[in-house]
Structures are given as C-alpha cells and as structure tokens.
Design a protein around this motif. Sequence first.
Motif, PDB file in Angstrom:
ATOM      1  N   SER A 129      13.902  57.969  -6.426  1.00 33.96           N
ATOM      2  CA  SER A 129      13.692  57.241  -5.170  1.00 33.96           C
ATOM      3  C   SER A 129      14.060  58.092  -3.959  1.00 33.96           C
ATOM      4  N   PRO A 130      13.308  57.942  -2.860  1.00 31.07           N
ATOM      5  CA  PRO A 130      13.656  58.662  -1.640  1.00 31.07           C
ATOM      6  C   PRO A 130      14.890  58.067  -0.976  1.00 31.07           C
ATOM      7  N   VAL A 131      15.789  58.930  -0.540  1.00 34.37           N
ATOM      8  CA  VAL A 131      16.895  58.513   0.313  1.00 34.37           C
ATOM      9  C   VAL A 131      16.466  58.882   1.728  1.00 34.37           C
ATOM     10  N   ILE A 132      16.366  57.884   2.603  1.00 40.06           N
ATOM     11  CA  ILE A 132      15.727  58.030   3.906  1.00 40.06           C
ATOM     12  C   ILE A 132      16.739  57.764   5.013  1.00 40.06           C
ATOM     13  N   ASP A 133      16.682  58.557   6.070  1.00 37.74           N
ATOM     14  CA  ASP A 133      17.610  58.354   7.187  1.00 37.74           C
ATOM     15  C   ASP A 133      17.088  57.286   8.142  1.00 37.74           C
ATOM     16  N   GLY A 134      17.808  57.051   9.220  1.00 35.87           N
ATOM     17  CA  GLY A 134      17.466  55.991  10.157  1.00 35.87           C
ATOM     18  C   GLY A 134      16.179  56.215  10.917  1.00 35.87           C
ATOM     19  N   HIS A 135      15.634  57.446  10.848  1.00 32.80           N
ATOM     20  CA  HIS A 135      14.374  57.767  11.532  1.00 32.80           C
ATOM     21  C   HIS A 135      13.190  57.809  10.566  1.00 32.80           C
ATOM     22  N   GLY A 136      13.408  57.457   9.309  1.00 32.85           N
ATOM     23  CA  GLY A 136      12.316  57.451   8.334  1.00 32.85           C
ATOM     24  C   GLY A 136      12.056  58.801   7.708  1.00 32.85           C
ATOM     25  N   ARG A 137      13.050  59.696   7.750  1.00 35.04           N
ATOM     26  CA  ARG A 137      12.872  61.044   7.202  1.00 35.04           C
ATOM     27  C   ARG A 137      13.626  61.186   5.884  1.00 35.04           C
ATOM     28  N   LEU A 138      13.063  61.956   4.981  1.00 33.71           N
ATOM     29  CA  LEU A 138      13.655  62.168   3.662  1.00 33.71           C
ATOM     30  C   LEU A 138      14.872  63.078   3.765  1.00 33.71           C
ATOM     31  N   ILE A 139      16.012  62.605   3.235  1.00 26.96           N
ATOM     32  CA  ILE A 139      17.226  63.429   3.244  1.00 26.96           C
ATOM     33  C   ILE A 139      17.740  63.701   1.835  1.00 26.96           C
ATOM     34  N   GLY A 140      17.188  63.006   0.836  1.00 29.27           N
ATOM     35  CA  GLY A 140      17.644  63.226  -0.530  1.00 29.27           C
ATOM     36  C   GLY A 140      16.793  62.479  -1.533  1.00 29.27           C
ATOM     37  N   ILE A 141      17.081  62.732  -2.803  1.00 34.08           N
ATOM     38  CA  ILE A 141      16.391  62.055  -3.901  1.00 34.08           C
ATOM     39  C   ILE A 141      17.459  61.465  -4.824  1.00 34.08           C
ATOM     40  N   ALA A 142      17.453  60.150  -4.996  1.00 34.59           N
ATOM     41  CA  ALA A 142      18.437  59.485  -5.855  1.00 34.59           C
ATOM     42  C   ALA A 142      18.185  59.859  -7.309  1.00 34.59           C
ATOM     43  N   PHE A 143      19.267  60.145  -8.060  1.00 32.84           N
ATOM     44  CA  PHE A 143      19.043  60.486  -9.469  1.00 32.84           C
ATOM     45  C   PHE A 143      20.068  59.910 -10.439  1.00 32.84           C
ATOM     46  N   ASP A 144      21.176  59.358  -9.964  1.00 36.09           N
ATOM     47  CA  ASP A 144      22.172  58.895 -10.928  1.00 36.09           C
ATOM     48  C   ASP A 144      23.146  57.937 -10.262  1.00 36.09           C
ATOM     49  N   GLY A 145      23.983  57.300 -11.104  1.00 40.36           N
ATOM     50  CA  GLY A 145      25.100  56.511 -10.636  1.00 40.36           C
ATOM     51  C   GLY A 145      26.382  57.125 -11.171  1.00 40.36           C
ATOM     52  N   ASN A 146      27.512  56.527 -10.853  1.00 36.46           N
ATOM     53  CA  ASN A 146      28.794  57.100 -11.251  1.00 36.46           C
ATOM     54  C   ASN A 146      29.482  56.234 -12.296  1.00 36.46           C
ATOM     55  N   SER A 147      30.224  56.887 -13.198  1.00 38.15           N
ATOM     56  CA  SER A 147      30.817  56.206 -14.350  1.00 38.15           C
ATOM     57  C   SER A 147      31.810  55.121 -13.950  1.00 38.15           C
ATOM     58  N   GLU A 148      32.475  55.280 -12.807  1.00 37.51           N
ATOM     59  CA  GLU A 148      33.463  54.286 -12.390  1.00 37.51           C
ATOM     60  C   GLU A 148      32.842  52.904 -12.203  1.00 37.51           C
ATOM     61  N   ALA A 149      31.534  52.865 -11.959  1.00 38.16           N
ATOM     62  CA  ALA A 149      30.874  51.581 -11.670  1.00 38.16           C
ATOM     63  C   ALA A 149      29.664  51.349 -12.570  1.00 38.16           C
ATOM     64  N   LEU A 150      29.772  51.751 -13.837  1.00 41.20           N
ATOM     65  CA  LEU A 150      28.655  51.518 -14.753  1.00 41.20           C
ATOM     66  C   LEU A 150      28.499  50.047 -15.122  1.00 41.20           C
TER      67      LEU A 150
END
Length: 708
Positions: free
Chosen positions: A645-666
């Motif tokens: 999934s695209p991680v998008i900033d407040g201006h609608g621009r791509l800043i990252g790509i989601a790829f995982d979650g963290n074990s503390e909150a599985l």
Amino acid sequence: MKRLLLVLSFIASLIQIKADEGMWLMMLIERLNGVDMQKEGLHLTPEEIYSVNHSSIKDAVVHFGGFCTGEIVSPQGLIFTNHHCGYRAIAEASTPEKDYLKNGFWAKKKSEEFNAKGLYVRFFVRMGDVTDRILSKLNKDLSEEQRKIIIEEQIKAIQKENSENGKYTVVVKDFFEGNEFYYFVYQDFKDIRLVGAPPYAIGKFGGNTDNWEWPRHTGDFSVFRVYSDKEGFPASFSTENIPLKPKHFLPISVKGTKEGDFSMVLGYPGTTNRYLTSFGIQQMVEKDYPAWVEASKTAMEVMKKYMDKDHATQLNYATNYAQVANYWKNRAGTIEAVHKNNTIRDKKELEKQFQKWAEKTENHSVYGDLLNKIQAYYTESSDRNIEKNYSRLLQKNARYIKNAFQIGDILEVYLAQNDHSKALMKPELQHAIKQLYAGFNPQLESEMLVRMITLYQSKVAKDVASIKADNLQQLPELIQSSIFANETSVLNFLEKPDPKSLSQDKLYLLALAYIKNNQELAEKYAKGEEIFKKHSRLFLDGLRKALPHKKFYPDANSTIRLTYGQVTSLPKRSDRDYSGIQNNYYTTMEGMIKKYKKGDAEFDLPASIMKLYKDKDYGIYKDKNGKLHLNFLSNNDITGGNSGSPVIDGHGRLIGIAFDGNSEALSGDIVFEPQLQRSINVDIRYVLWVIDKFAGAQNIIQELSIVK
C-alpha cells in the motif's frame, strides 16, 4: 427513520475516533471531516481522494493480484508494490541459470519486461450503499438459509445493474456481520509485466528472523507495469498492447519524513476480527493457532530439507515456503501478543457492559442470552475448529492429495466419454496435468504427505477426523505405485486409460475418502455454523446499540480502505539493536551494515551495496542528517492485504510503501493497540536509491514525477 438514526449514530461515532485507528470506507471520507483531517496535516479535499466523476488518488491504488496492494507511479502505468507481493512472479520468471530472486531483475526497456502470467490488478471505480435495499427484503422469521438465498438474489441483481454488460466486475460485501451491505465496482487488467526487482538480499533482508520485527532494514519493493489495448481497455497479454495511461498516478516526494508528519494509507486490508468475542479469541490462541503453528512448522521443515539440496526445488517452492513461514511467525506472535496485551481480559470487560444493557427488559428477549449461546458454539465446535486448521495446512502443502483428487475427478469424466469427445478433451486434460505438476518434487511431496497425515492423526480427535490412512509406513510405496506418482505416470495413463486401475488406485481412494469425509463433517456442523452466524450478527447489532459512544468501524474484508495517522516512533526495547537510530521511527543504512553477515542467507548484502555505503553515495535521496533512511514507522491501521500500500503525505505524494507490522501488536487483527501498533514502511527514498544508484535503472527513474 430507524435506519437514518443508525447512520447518524455511526457518523457521530466517527467524529470521536482517534485518527490512527480504523479502516475507513471511501464513500465515508467526506463525513470524516468531523475529525478534521486537515488539522492532522491533510491538505487535500475529500474529492481529491475519492471521486466518481473526476480523477482522484483512489484511481492510483490497485488491488494487486487479489492478495496485495499496489500504486500507480507514472503516466505509463508503472506499479510499485512489495517484493513479497511480486515474489511468485519473480520466482516464476527465474531459472537456475537466471535466478532473478537471488540476483534481481531490471528491464532497461519495455521489450525486456516479463509477462507475469496469471497476475492481474483491479482498479476501484465506485461504491454504493445497498443496506436498505437488501434488509427490506429480510425479516427475523427467516432461517439463515432463506436469508442467504434472498441476499444472493439481490446481489445478482445489483451486479447486473452495475456491470455495464460485463465491462466492470461488481462485488457486494456485507459489513458488521451482515448488518450493512455495500457494492464495489472494479475494472480488472490482466496484462501485467515485471519491470524490476531488487535481489533477495535487499528485498528480503532480515528474512524470517526480522519478519514482523522492528527495527527493519528491508527493501521490500518490486516494480510492475499494467498494459491495456490501444484504446485503453483491459486485454489479455499481447505484444500489441500498450502501457496503460492511468486516470491518476502518485507523484513522489524525496523531502523525507519527521515524527508527527501526516500519513495516509490506501489499500486492500484482508481480514480483521475486531468484534470477535472473548470466547472466539480464547479458541483462537489456545487451540486454533497452535494447530496452525505446528502444522506450518512441519511443512516448512520438509520443504527446507529438499530446497537446500536442489536449486530448482528452491525456486519452485520459494513462494509457498515464504507464505507458510510468514503465517507461521504471525500466528505464533499473535498468541504471544494476545496474552501479553491482556486482550481476552479487555474483551470480557466489554462483554460485561453489553450484558448489562442486554439484561434490560426491552432488550432481553433478543439479546439477553446471546453471549451464552456464542460460548456454547465454541465449546461444541472446538475439536472441529482444530481439525480445520490441521486440514487447511495439509491441503495447502500436501499436493498429492490435491492432484489425485482433482485429476482423478476429471479422469472419471474423461473415461465416460466416447472416442470423439475424448479426443477433444485430451489436449486440455494434458495441459491441466502439466500445470498441477509444474515444479513438483516427488520426493518432497511424498515425505510431506506422510508427515502431514501423521501430524493430523496424532492431533485431531477421532470423531472429527477426515483422513484415515491405516498404515503410514506403506504410504511412500503406495504413492510410487499410483497413477498420480508424477507427471509422466499420469500422462502415460492418459495414453492407455484403464477404468479399473483408476478405481483401485489407493492414493486416489485416499484422496476421495478424505474429501468425502470432510464434506460430511461440514454438513454435520452446518446447522451450528448457521445459528452461530445469526447470533454473531445480533451480537454486533446489539453491541452498537449498547455502546453508542464506542468507536465502531467495519472489519476489513478485502475492500479498499483508507487509514490515516502520523509518522510515529515506538518505545525502545532492551533486547533490540538500534544502531544508526536517533529517534525510533526510522532506520538507516548504518543499521543494515551492522547486521550484515557475509554468506548468511538472511543478512548477506551485494558487494556493490557495501561500496556505495563506503562512498556515502546517496545522491538526492539522503536525509537532511546526511544519512540514507531505509524504513520508517507510522501508526496507520493496517493488516494483511495492505502489503504494498502507498503511504501518502498530506499533499497526496508517495513517501513510502507499507510492508509489515510489528510483533508487539500482532493481536492487532483482533484489537487495535494505539500505544504499540505500527505500520512498517519502506522509505520511498530507499526505493529510488536502489533503482537509481544500485541498479542503474535510469529508465524507471525518468518515468517518475519526483518532487524534491
């Protein structure tokens, strides 16, 4: 009027929800203004995110293959997604001589792009609320079967009305356990081609050890392209097709992120169970998931044994191994997180509040005994649910069962035909056989079947067991003498078909008995499942009425959702290495280099990466602190299916790509943990750096709209 009050109550509940919790339906975005997303840092209007009549951000987000998410990043249909989402396509394009999984792949011109066979992407066109339409046809006196028939009739009508004679795919989904219904209109494109993928050492850096963990240093991305016919419509693969001209594509920001920055994720989260009862969670973590973990571990041991011996087997089984390993660690982590985070205790507190409301005179007849009935269901079906988990892993990993049943079933039909019909069927049957045995390792599969059946029979209660193999020691010999032992033996049978041989084939008889017993078990428990669905629907209906000020949003069900929040750090742990990290919301190249272990399957790195690091050759992609940031955290509410999934900033621009979650909150699929739950994202600057500096794929960089 009653329906209007429910809708107004639901909207009112949205206004009170923290921005970082919830997976929101696109048509509700405008109503989310009550939360004032602008104050969180959004500079877009709701229509710039979701519009039916004009291009908007939702037009740049695709359901990738039905199991992940991707984003359009160029006017020529270029797609970014995760490396693990493109894993199968990369593996299938690989050979022992040209191992793109290990060494990476970069098409320097469009003619070099690989056709990713069987892969498709789905564009979201629009959605609509059909709750009133469907519920008006139902009443409380209907059985679940009658209810199901009426709903299916309405769904078929809704699909026909909105498909425009087959131009669109229309999906109708229920929400809140069948208390609401929405339809979704999609357009599917099937000519998808692989453009680029980093080597395994980058795309899977950290392997299973780092999976579901933070800090991460993984370049989990791959690049594809969607093609259309010359008019821009979907078409099967053809050299005549052209790169799709999308309605919208995402510009890319290399400005970088800081803690507190607005972040928004659009994607296709698969499944959450945020309204599961304490009884359901207890069954899950004490019985169902332990079964899944044990069966997965067994399957992984068998695959790895043979993958380590042979390169071709390693490539052929890489995708399945990665999938099984991912869920194995996820399920084990979920068990731990549920206990550590006191999830069951918190659910019981919620249920106490519900029961207090349900005991009121005006509510008691419908809701008063629901929790007791739901608890009784889990008690009565516990052994069956355990069996389902062992059975699911057996069917997924023991291909002899699947092949014998599917091919044997087709052969039964084939043998009943006259010579003319057989001649017509034969080529298609040969093709199906070759597909089912593609990449098939008979030794691996023989041991897999023995190990999985042995585990199944030792763990599943006899009165709910579907598979009954009397002498497991003789199973390898039974397989070797079977028609279905390998591709050659099945094709040879097809040349000289013998009905008697098929009817006496012990592997085929084993598979037939297993499937038959499984179907009979399903029928035996069908009535209980039907009643449980009704009770679950009533419970959630009552819960929303009992707790009008509690945050309610629909569970994920593979429909497009929006989640918004901020770039956010995570409390540090004493058992983790935070090298190169100043603030615990991002990682840098320094941390990855510290993890580097030459020759290690999980932590090796290409020599050219080491050289680029030594020279600090980060180009325009370095942060203002002079470092190359690799991954970052945000508190966006995501789950499986959001991968890519695209991680998008407040201006609608791509800043990252989601790829995982963290074990503390599985435990996050069951309950959102605001202090702990994070989305782990690839920093888009690292993606571009790998493409530009490492791969030298300037053709890809030149397609993008990069905002400096």
